[in-house]
Design an enzyme around this catalytic site. Sequence first.
Site, PDB file in Angstrom:
ATOM      1  N   HIS A 141       0.855  -1.189   0.000  1.00  0.00           N
ATOM      2  CA  HIS A 141       0.000   0.000   0.000  1.00  0.00           C
ATOM      3  C   HIS A 141       0.883   1.229   0.000  1.00  0.00           C
ATOM      4  CE1 HIS A 141      -3.150   2.832   1.208  1.00  0.00           C
ATOM      5  NE2 HIS A 141      -3.991   1.921   0.761  1.00  0.00           N
TER       6      HIS A 141
ATOM      7  N   GLU B 120      -7.846  -5.186   0.187  1.00  0.00           N
ATOM      8  CA  GLU B 120      -8.484  -5.916  -0.914  1.00  0.00           C
ATOM      9  C   GLU B 120      -8.428  -7.429  -0.697  1.00  0.00           C
ATOM     10  OE1 GLU B 120      -9.967  -3.927  -2.537  1.00  0.00           O
ATOM     11  OE2 GLU B 120      -8.824  -2.212  -3.252  1.00  0.00           O
TER      12      GLU B 120
END
Length: 371
Positions: free
Chosen positions: A252, A307
Site C-alpha cells: 500500500h 483488498e
Amino acid sequence: MPEADSRSYSPGLEGVLAGETSVALVDGANGRLLYRGYPIGELVRHGTYAQVADLLWTGTWPDRAHLACAPLTAAVEAVLRELPPTAHPMDALRSAISTCGAENATAWPPTIEQARSLTSLAPSALAAFARLRRGDEPIAPDPDLDLAAGFLYQLNGEAPDPAAARALDAYFITAAEHSFNASTFTARVITSTRSDMASAVVGAIGALKGPLHGGAPTEVVNQLLEIGSAERAEQWARETIARGERIMGFGHRAYRAYDPRAAALREVAEGMAGTAEWLQLAVAVEDVVLRVLAELKPDRVIKTNVEYYAAAVLQGVGLAPDLFASTFAVARHAGWTAHTLEQASANRLIRPDVRYVGPEERPLPAVGARA
Ligand code: COA
C-alpha cells in the site's frame, strides 16, 4: 529566458500536503484508520453503514440511523436499459449518477440531502444494471432494508440472509472513506470549481475505475483460483515475484503496517458461513506470501491490504467478481460526498502550479521563413 523554476516537484503529488480534512485519518506508519476520530475496527464491530454515513456527513455519531436504497427514476432506468450488457458495471453506475444529476440540477452549495440521495440511488442503479445485463427485470427497493441488505435484495430478488447482509454492511463500512485518495481528490477538485455534487461523484467514479485504484479484489480471487492449494503457494509467490509481477492484495502507498481494514474484514470473513474452505486457503496463502515478500523485498515493508479480505467477503456474499469494483464505488459514495461537503464549507479553487518543460517561445515555422 524565464528564470529556472527551483521549486520542488513530487511526481504523483506524493508527500505533498494538498488540503486539510477532519473526515478521516490514515495513519500508515501505525496501521490506524479513523473516521472522525473513531477507529475502523470499532465502527465495523459496533456500527452500521447508515450510522457511518451520517457520521461522515455530520461529524456526529448517531445512536441509530436508517438509509434505504432509493427507487430509480424513469430516466435512470431508461439509460441503464440502453447500455449494452457488456458495459463495465462502473460505466453503468457512472451513467446512472450522471443522469440523476441531469434530472435534479443540484444547486451550490452541496447538501447532506444531496449526499443521502446520491448514496441511496447508487446500489439500486448497480443492482438494476446487474439484472438487466442478464435479462432480468429490475426490482423496486424494500424501504425497510438498509443499503447493503437492500442492494443484495435488489440483486437477487429475495430477502437476503441476515448474516450475508451484515457482512456486506461491514465491507461497506471499511470501503466508505479513505481520505485524500485519487477519486476523493478528484471529487474535491470538481467541487472546488463550484460544480455540483453529482458531477463530483461522476468524476470520482471515473478515477476509481482505473486498475491502480479500484479493481484489486477481483484479481485476488483469480490469484487464489490459480494457486489452488496452500502447498503450491510458495512456489507460485516466488515465481510471480521473479517475473517482476505484483501479488494482489499486498502492499500500500500509505500503510507500512497491517492495513486495519484487512484485519477488520478478516474477522468478518471468519464469522461468515460458507467461506471456511476459501478462507482457509486465503489465510494459508497470506502467511506464505508475507514470508516470501519479507525475504525477497527486504527493503520494503509489504503487508496485507484491504483488498485481500474484501475479496473473501464479497465472494462470500455471492457477488460476481466483476461487480467488486463497482460495489466498492457504491460504498465509497458516503466518503466522496462527505468530502464535497467539507470542500464546499471552506472552498478555494484547487489550481496547482506546474513546471513548464516545453520549448522556449519561438515563431511559427511559416512566419520564421518569411522574416
Ligand atoms: N507484490 C510484489 N512486490 C510488491 C508489491 C506486491 N504486491 N507491492 C510492492 N511491491 C514491491 C515493488 O515491486 C517494489 O519493489 P522494487 O523496489 O524491488 O521494484 C517495491 O515494493 C515498491 O513498490 P511501489 O510500487 O513503489 O510501492 P507503492 O507503495 O507505491 O505501491 C501498490 C503500492 C498498492 C501500488 C503496490 O503495493 C501494489 O501494486 N500492490 C498490488 C495491488 C493491490 O493489492 N492494490 C490494492 C491496494 S489497496
